[in-house]
Design a protein around this motif. Structure first.
Motif, PDB file in Angstrom:
ATOM      1  N   PRO A 128      46.747 -36.395 -21.596  1.00  0.00           N
ATOM      2  CA  PRO A 128      46.376 -37.432 -22.568  1.00  0.00           C
ATOM      3  C   PRO A 128      45.586 -36.884 -23.750  1.00  0.00           C
ATOM      4  N   ALA A 129      45.671 -37.598 -24.849  1.00  0.00           N
ATOM      5  CA  ALA A 129      44.893 -37.254 -26.040  1.00  0.00           C
ATOM      6  C   ALA A 129      43.417 -37.524 -25.758  1.00  0.00           C
ATOM      7  N   PRO A 130      42.547 -36.786 -26.421  1.00  0.00           N
ATOM      8  CA  PRO A 130      41.112 -36.979 -26.168  1.00  0.00           C
ATOM      9  C   PRO A 130      40.567 -38.237 -26.833  1.00  0.00           C
ATOM     10  N   LEU A 186      41.543 -22.822 -21.042  1.00  0.00           N
ATOM     11  CA  LEU A 186      41.293 -23.687 -22.190  1.00  0.00           C
ATOM     12  C   LEU A 186      42.462 -23.674 -23.183  1.00  0.00           C
ATOM     13  N   PRO A 187      43.034 -22.508 -23.541  1.00  0.00           N
ATOM     14  CA  PRO A 187      44.192 -22.533 -24.445  1.00  0.00           C
ATOM     15  C   PRO A 187      45.398 -23.270 -23.843  1.00  0.00           C
ATOM     16  N   ALA A 188      45.660 -23.072 -22.555  1.00  0.00           N
ATOM     17  CA  ALA A 188      46.779 -23.762 -21.903  1.00  0.00           C
ATOM     18  C   ALA A 188      46.525 -25.270 -21.852  1.00  0.00           C
ATOM     19  N   ARG A 240      47.324 -26.666 -25.232  1.00  0.00           N
ATOM     20  CA  ARG A 240      48.780 -26.720 -25.426  1.00  0.00           C
ATOM     21  C   ARG A 240      49.372 -27.919 -24.694  1.00  0.00           C
ATOM     22  N   ALA A 241      48.876 -28.197 -23.482  1.00  0.00           N
ATOM     23  CA  ALA A 241      49.373 -29.350 -22.723  1.00  0.00           C
ATOM     24  C   ALA A 241      49.008 -30.660 -23.414  1.00  0.00           C
ATOM     25  N   VAL A 242      47.839 -30.715 -24.037  1.00  0.00           N
ATOM     26  CA  VAL A 242      47.452 -31.912 -24.798  1.00  0.00           C
ATOM     27  C   VAL A 242      48.362 -32.051 -26.020  1.00  0.00           C
TER      28      VAL A 242
END
Length: 81
Positions: free
Chosen positions: A36-38, A23-25, A28-30
């Protein structure tokens, strides 16, 4: 008559699992725009479309290979100088 394949909206935990990241990675990728952005169907409820996550993965799979080729080219140019 065929039915279209559903493209579910995934919460962060499922989206991270879909792309194989913690989840943290994943966040970071977002943040670095590699994913993509949520979408926000409700406040404080970020969701991602499975198809957009898969498209982002397909687009970034060639990046490590491209970076390796750039490093090799730089070494060759440095050695030729």
């Amino acid at each position: 008559m065929s039915h279209p394949t559903p493209d579910p909206l995934l919460p962060a935990e499922l989206a991270a699992a879909e792309v194989g990241l913690s989840l943290p990675a994943f966040w970071r990728a977002v943040a670095s725009q590699r994913l993509p952005a949520p979408l926000y169907p409700a406040p404080k409820a970020p969701r991602w479309r499975r198809s957009e996550l898969n498209a982002a993965l397909d687009a970034t799979r060639a990046l490590p290979r491209d970076a390796m080729m750039a490093r090799r080219a730089a070494r060759l140019l440095k050695g030729a100088a």
